[in-house]
Design an enzyme around this catalytic site. Structure first.
Site, PDB file in Angstrom:
ATOM      1  N   TYR A   1       0.900  -1.180  -0.066  1.00 51.81           N
ATOM      2  CA  TYR A   1      -0.318   0.141   0.060  1.00 51.81           C
ATOM      3  C   TYR A   1       1.048   1.230  -0.046  1.00 51.81           C
ATOM      4  O   TYR A   1       2.195   1.259   0.542  1.00 51.81           O
ATOM      5  CB  TYR A   1      -1.089  -0.027   1.256  1.00 51.81           C
ATOM      6  CG  TYR A   1      -2.030  -0.987   1.463  1.00 51.81           C
ATOM      7  CD1 TYR A   1      -2.774  -0.730   0.372  1.00 51.81           C
ATOM      8  CD2 TYR A   1      -2.292  -1.618   2.232  1.00 51.81           C
ATOM      9  CE1 TYR A   1      -4.083  -1.465   0.685  1.00 51.81           C
ATOM     10  CE2 TYR A   1      -3.396  -2.362   2.575  1.00 51.81           C
ATOM     11  CZ  TYR A   1      -4.431  -2.456   1.448  1.00 51.81           C
ATOM     12  OH  TYR A   1      -5.651  -3.092   1.779  1.00 51.81           O
TER      13      TYR A   1
ATOM     14  N   GLU B   1      -5.618  -1.696   8.750  1.00 46.61           N
ATOM     15  CA  GLU B   1      -5.650  -1.200  10.414  1.00 46.61           C
ATOM     16  C   GLU B   1      -4.448  -0.231  10.405  1.00 46.61           C
ATOM     17  O   GLU B   1      -3.864  -0.173  11.533  1.00 46.61           O
ATOM     18  CB  GLU B   1      -5.084  -2.597  10.808  1.00 46.61           C
ATOM     19  CG  GLU B   1      -6.112  -3.698  11.056  1.00 46.61           C
ATOM     20  CD  GLU B   1      -6.567  -4.310   9.580  1.00 46.61           C
ATOM     21  OE1 GLU B   1      -7.300  -3.949   9.064  1.00 46.61           O
ATOM     22  OE2 GLU B   1      -5.608  -4.900   8.979  1.00 46.61           O
TER      23      GLU B   1
ATOM     24  N   ASN C   1      -9.899   0.779  -2.646  1.00 46.02           N
ATOM     25  CA  ASN C   1      -9.752  -0.382  -1.727  1.00 46.02           C
ATOM     26  C   ASN C   1     -10.938  -1.034  -1.281  1.00 46.02           C
ATOM     27  O   ASN C   1     -11.513  -0.157  -0.507  1.00 46.02           O
ATOM     28  CB  ASN C   1      -8.560  -0.277  -0.807  1.00 46.02           C
ATOM     29  CG  ASN C   1      -8.242  -1.415   0.003  1.00 46.02           C
ATOM     30  OD1 ASN C   1      -7.420  -2.210  -0.538  1.00 46.02           O
ATOM     31  ND2 ASN C   1      -8.894  -1.837   1.117  1.00 46.02           N
ATOM     32  N   GLU C   2     -11.206  -2.084  -1.795  1.00 44.45           N
ATOM     33  CA  GLU C   2     -12.635  -2.923  -1.112  1.00 44.45           C
ATOM     34  C   GLU C   2     -13.932  -1.911  -1.011  1.00 44.45           C
ATOM     35  O   GLU C   2     -14.139  -1.712  -0.160  1.00 44.45           O
ATOM     36  CB  GLU C   2     -12.337  -3.426   0.223  1.00 44.45           C
ATOM     37  CG  GLU C   2     -11.571  -4.603  -0.003  1.00 44.45           C
ATOM     38  CD  GLU C   2     -11.570  -5.353   1.409  1.00 44.45           C
ATOM     39  OE1 GLU C   2     -11.922  -4.757   2.339  1.00 44.45           O
ATOM     40  OE2 GLU C   2     -11.037  -6.608   1.482  1.00 44.45           O
TER      41      GLU C   2
ATOM     42  N   GLU D   1      -6.039 -10.523  -1.540  1.00 45.35           N
ATOM     43  CA  GLU D   1      -5.700 -10.693  -0.120  1.00 45.35           C
ATOM     44  C   GLU D   1      -6.000 -11.902   0.373  1.00 45.35           C
ATOM     45  O   GLU D   1      -7.167 -12.013   0.428  1.00 45.35           O
ATOM     46  CB  GLU D   1      -6.193  -9.400   0.600  1.00 45.35           C
ATOM     47  CG  GLU D   1      -5.766  -7.961   0.476  1.00 45.35           C
ATOM     48  CD  GLU D   1      -6.375  -7.023   1.501  1.00 45.35           C
ATOM     49  OE1 GLU D   1      -6.918  -7.551   2.294  1.00 45.35           O
ATOM     50  OE2 GLU D   1      -6.570  -5.721   1.023  1.00 45.35           O
TER      51      GLU D   1
ATOM     52  N   TYR E   1       0.089 -10.385  13.095  1.00 46.38           N
ATOM     53  CA  TYR E   1      -0.784 -10.664  11.965  1.00 46.38           C
ATOM     54  C   TYR E   1      -0.807 -12.337  11.864  1.00 46.38           C
ATOM     55  O   TYR E   1      -1.363 -13.095  11.134  1.00 46.38           O
ATOM     56  CB  TYR E   1      -0.762 -10.200  10.542  1.00 46.38           C
ATOM     57  CG  TYR E   1      -2.036 -10.104   9.827  1.00 46.38           C
ATOM     58  CD1 TYR E   1      -2.673  -9.004   9.927  1.00 46.38           C
ATOM     59  CD2 TYR E   1      -2.338 -11.029   8.674  1.00 46.38           C
ATOM     60  CE1 TYR E   1      -3.999  -8.680   9.425  1.00 46.38           C
ATOM     61  CE2 TYR E   1      -3.464 -10.698   8.409  1.00 46.38           C
ATOM     62  CZ  TYR E   1      -4.330  -9.632   8.502  1.00 46.38           C
ATOM     63  OH  TYR E   1      -5.436  -9.478   7.765  1.00 46.38           O
TER      64      TYR E   1
HETATM   65  C1  GLA Z   1      -9.137  -5.771   3.985  1.00 47.27           C
HETATM   66  C2  GLA Z   1      -8.416  -4.505   3.674  1.00 47.27           C
HETATM   67  C3  GLA Z   1      -6.848  -4.742   4.261  1.00 47.27           C
HETATM   68  C4  GLA Z   1      -7.002  -5.133   5.458  1.00 47.27           C
HETATM   69  C5  GLA Z   1      -7.771  -6.472   5.896  1.00 47.27           C
HETATM   70  C6  GLA Z   1      -7.786  -6.997   7.209  1.00 47.27           C
HETATM   71  O1  GLA Z   1      -8.890  -6.712   3.184  1.00 47.27           O
HETATM   72  O2  GLA Z   1      -8.484  -4.350   2.331  1.00 47.27           O
HETATM   73  O3  GLA Z   1      -6.633  -3.291   4.052  1.00 47.27           O
HETATM   74  O4  GLA Z   1      -7.639  -4.070   6.331  1.00 47.27           O
HETATM   75  O5  GLA Z   1      -9.082  -6.342   5.204  1.00 47.27           O
HETATM   76  O6  GLA Z   1      -6.518  -7.389   7.627  1.00 47.27           O
END
Ligand code: GLA
Ligand code: CA
Length: 778
Positions: free
Chosen positions: A78, A124, A182-183, A260, A326
């Site tokens: 990122y 996070e 992102n998402e 991911e 993690y």
């Molecule tokens: C999502 C987000 C990431 C991170 C994960 C959880 O996939 O895209 O940036 O926050 O969740 O760790």
């Protein structure tokens, strides 16, 4: 003049070596028939997610080499906007922020790079990577086509482009793909916004560079743009075919990629350390590789959210701990874990018959430091800051990003007990005339505190410490300090009386090292023993001597809550509740001889001592009480209640909707699980939504777990997990607890409800999925 020119040239040469070494021939990265193409040839992306600000720069190369030793061919990063533009218009791409250098080191080590420049990154990380100063414009709309937001996004992306554009594969660099936003699917539905981000990035990097969008299989269609590659995010253990089913239907010839694949999970203050089995991770990756599916392993090495960079999750407020270990294959301090070795063994099968590169030695040894005392201290309440008088202000209104604020006002005469109520972000402590009354902790959803009777003229003092800003969901617009009014209400002579103090004195103290040092310089006292309940909150300074430097884990178990600096480096937040009790201190920031440590403790330590141990402590909770919701008084009596729906869920993965056939009303949702699909299974639910009368999902922001007969606390499978917006987390009953199971959710206020949406666990076979159910609203 000549000399100047000479010097400039020398500086240029000194700054450039990695660039010069790394540049290679221009290439291409595109999508072909069911596969990515690297220079025209089929290519499976085996990416390792690592975050450069979470690794001290001197260790970057080692960590990249560790990823390579796992058989990875790419690193995925990122770009964290808020670390590069800490003040509006002032950019920093040097030192630990030198993202271009990180990419060059990757290339030097034969790795490609995928860049995810946001603007929002989640991760996070404080505010999901967005700079806090955006909030100075109070009505800003984040991650939308708000003119000011978009203006700042474009300036930022241009600046990143100046760093990274020369490093795209088309320019002979390692960067093969760039992610757009992102998402976004878990935030909203806004194709025009996502398109504008796409256009911005395309404008910067050129149309030859591949762009992609990542989302969940359940929501990627919402914002999917026709001309971008779509990739899916999901966790260890997920049913992989199911995850790609919809994509396969829509785009049968597209390459598949899990952008991911969550190796583990992040930790929050006050909850157990998260782990995920190595076996599930390795099997999932094996399956993907055997099917030609590309992936990025999030995280391959998580590292540390140093300083104040850890974010917080929502709904509710769940700040993340400092460690971003993690449970990844490469642990927080860069060492190989058992997971690493298992993964490496599997990955070796997919290395074209070649041996995997050797596992590099850690750059520093691990050292221990004997216990020592922090002998000097300065009272927090004497810390200098920016002062103001008048109406209540937030941190942002005081032009401060991080730190704490003191708020003080004069009280009226209140002869009885009263209740103080306010939105205090995030950890507030209340004093009257210097006496500590109590705390209001946002993590526990607290908003009020009972005050004793007070006399006119007594001083109310509220100390509010800010933690990380929310990084996920709609709540990312997370102002700090006191947000809104403070009200004090009491029953006086049978009348409800409410006061709203309007005249405040307030003082904003930032959390910089300079402020800590300054406070110690101005008010230091070396007699800690004299510290009282009132004065023990403060900055503590001590020194330790080293004969040899190395990585270590400083233990803060005897401390309250706050932040730590070692030799001026901001190490991160500490909090006695755990689960994290030690901070990772990289040896590259220590020195032979005398080292300085400063601890800011906003609560005050039991004992002002610290020691360095050779292992981290990431899983020691010290809670006042357990997080379970099994208080029998909260259990509703449903014997005479009529369910709004009774029936049987289908077996298998994916969302299911239960229509009630009418509108039901109630403040509480009770879901009774009479049986599970597989006998003997523990019941589990990943997510629940309720649909209102209009068929739209109700906001889950005010939801709280009221009661659960059984919750597996060790794995953090509490009731809240059904509304935490994460499809990979779930409520699960304990081993041996027998059905029927009951989960009750407080919706915050009475709601009209038409249907319930249910998501079982994402793993193959949907373990624990509910079979026969009864649903109540009351
Ligand atoms: C999502 C987000 C990431 C991170 C994960 C959880 O996939 O895209 O940036 O926050 O969740 O760790
Ligand atoms: Ca969940």
């Amino acid at each position: 003049m000549k000399l100047l020119k000479h010097l400039a040239l020398a500086a240029l040469l000194m700054a450039a070596p990695a660039t010069m070494q790394a540049a290679s021939k221009p290439g291409t990265f595109t999508t072909g028939d069911k596969t990515f193409l690297l220079n025209g040839k089929p290519f499976i992306v085996k990416a390792a997610e690592v975050h450069y600000p979470r690794i001290p720069r001197p260790y970057w190369e080692h960590r990249i080499q560790m990823c390579k030793a796992l058989g990875m061919n790419t690193v995925c990063i990122y770009v964290f906007w808020n670390i590069h533009e800490q003040q509006e218009g002032q950019f920093d791409f040097t030192g630990n922020n030198d993202v271009a250098e990180f990419c060059r080191i990757a290339q030097k080590n034969g790795m490609y790079v995928i860049v995810r420049p946001g603007p929002y990154v989640c991760a996070e990380w404080e505010m999901g990577g967005l700079p806090w100063w955006l909030l100075k414009k109070k009505d800003i709309k984040l991650r939308e086509r708000d003119p000011y937001f978009m203006e700042r996004v474009k300036i930022f992306e241009e600046k990143v482009g100046e760093q990274l554009k020369p490093l795209t594969i088309q320019n002979g660099g390692p960067i093969i793909m760039i992610q757009v936003e992102n998402e976004y699917g878990s935030y909203g539905e806004d194709k025009p916004y996502v398109s504008e981000i796409r256009d911005c990035l395309r404008g910067i990097y050129g149309k030859e560079l591949s762009l992609f969008q990542c989302d969940w299989s359940s929501n990627f269609e919402k914002n999917g743009l026709d001309d971008l590659t779509w990739t899916m995010n999901f966790g260890t253990g997920a049913n992989i075919d199911q995850q790609f089913r919809r994509l396969g239907e829509l785009r049968p010839n597209a390459p598949k990629m899990c952008s991911e694949f969550w190796s583990g999970w992040f930790d929050k203050w006050g909850a157990r350390h998260e782990t995920r089995p190595a076996k599930d991770m390795v099997e999932g990756m094996d399956e993907m590789l055997s099917k030609g599916i590309s992936f990025s392993l999030y995280m391959t090495h998580g590292g540390t959210s140093f300083g104040h960079w850890a974010g917080a999750n929502s709904p509710g407020f769940a700040p993340d701990v400092t460690s971003y270990d993690y449970d990844a294959p490469i642990n927080e301090y860069g060492h190989a874990t058992p997971k690493f070795w298992e993964l490496r063994k599997m990955m070796a099968k997919y290395n074209d018959g070649k041996k995997l590169p050797a596992v590099p030695k850690a750059p520093m040894p691990i050292i221990t430091i004997p216990k020592f005392e922090l002998k000097t201290f300065a009272e927090l309440l004497l810390a200098p800051g920016k002062e103001d008088r008048g109406a209540l202000k937030t941190f942002e209104e005081m032009d401060m990003g991080w730190g704490m604020m003191l708020y003080s006002t004069t009280l009226p005469d209140i002869p009885t007990q009263s209740v103080l109520t306010a939105e205090m972000h995030d950890f507030a402590q209340v004093f009257i005339n210097g006496e500590y009354i109590g705390k209001v902790d946002r993590v526990k959803n607290e908003k009020s505190l009972t005050l004793p009777p007070v006399k006119k003229g007594q001083k109310l003092l509220i100390l509010v410490e800010g933690m990380g800003r929310i990084n996920f969901g709609r709540a990312i617009k997370d102002f700090k300090g006191i947000v809104g009014d403070v009200t004090i209400s009491a029953e006086v002579d049978n009348n409800e009386v409410t006061w709203k103090p309007r005249e405040w004195w307030q003082c904003a103290t930032d959390d910089s090292y300079e402020t800590a040092v300054n406070t110690l310089r101005l008010t230091a006292n070396s007699n800690i023993n004299k510290a009282t309940e009132y004065t023990k909150r403060g900055y503590y300074r001590g020194y330790f001597n080293l004969k040899k430097v190395g990585d270590t884990f400083l233990n803060f178990e005897t401390w309250g809550k706050g932040q730590v600096w070692v030799n001026g480096h901001a190490m991160g937040r500490i909090w006695s509740i755990g689960p994290q009790q030690t901070l990772y201190v990289p040896g590259c920031w220590l020195k032979k001889g005398k080292n300085e440590i400063i601890v800011l403790d906003v609560v005050g330590p039991k004992e002002a001592v610290v020691w360095g141990q050779d292992k981290p402590e990431l899983n020691k909770l010290q809670l006042e009480k357990s997080n379970k919701h099994n208080n029998i008084g909260d259990k509703p009596d449903l014997n005479s209640a009529t369910p709004v729906a009774t029936g049987t869920f289908k077996a298998g993965n994916g969302w299911q909707t239960i229509n009630f056939g009418k509108t039901a009303k109630g403040r509480y949702l009770a879901i009774e699980c009479l049986s599970t699909q597989k006998n003997g299974d523990r019941a589990a639910i990943a997510e629940l939504y309720l649909q209102g009368q209009d068929g739209k999902r109700l906001s889950r922001e005010p939801w709280k777990t009221k009661y659960a007969n059984s919750e597996e606390e060790n794995g953090n499978h509490l009731g809240d997990k059904v509304f935490d917006l994460q499809e990979s987390t779930y409520w699960q009953t304990e081993k041996g607890a027998s059905a029927p199971h009951l989960l009750v959710i407080d919706l915050g206020s009475e709601q009209s409800v038409k249907a319930l949406e249910y998501l079982p666990r994402a793993e193959q076979g949907a373990p624990g999925s509910v079979k026969n159910y009864k649903i109540y609203l009351y």
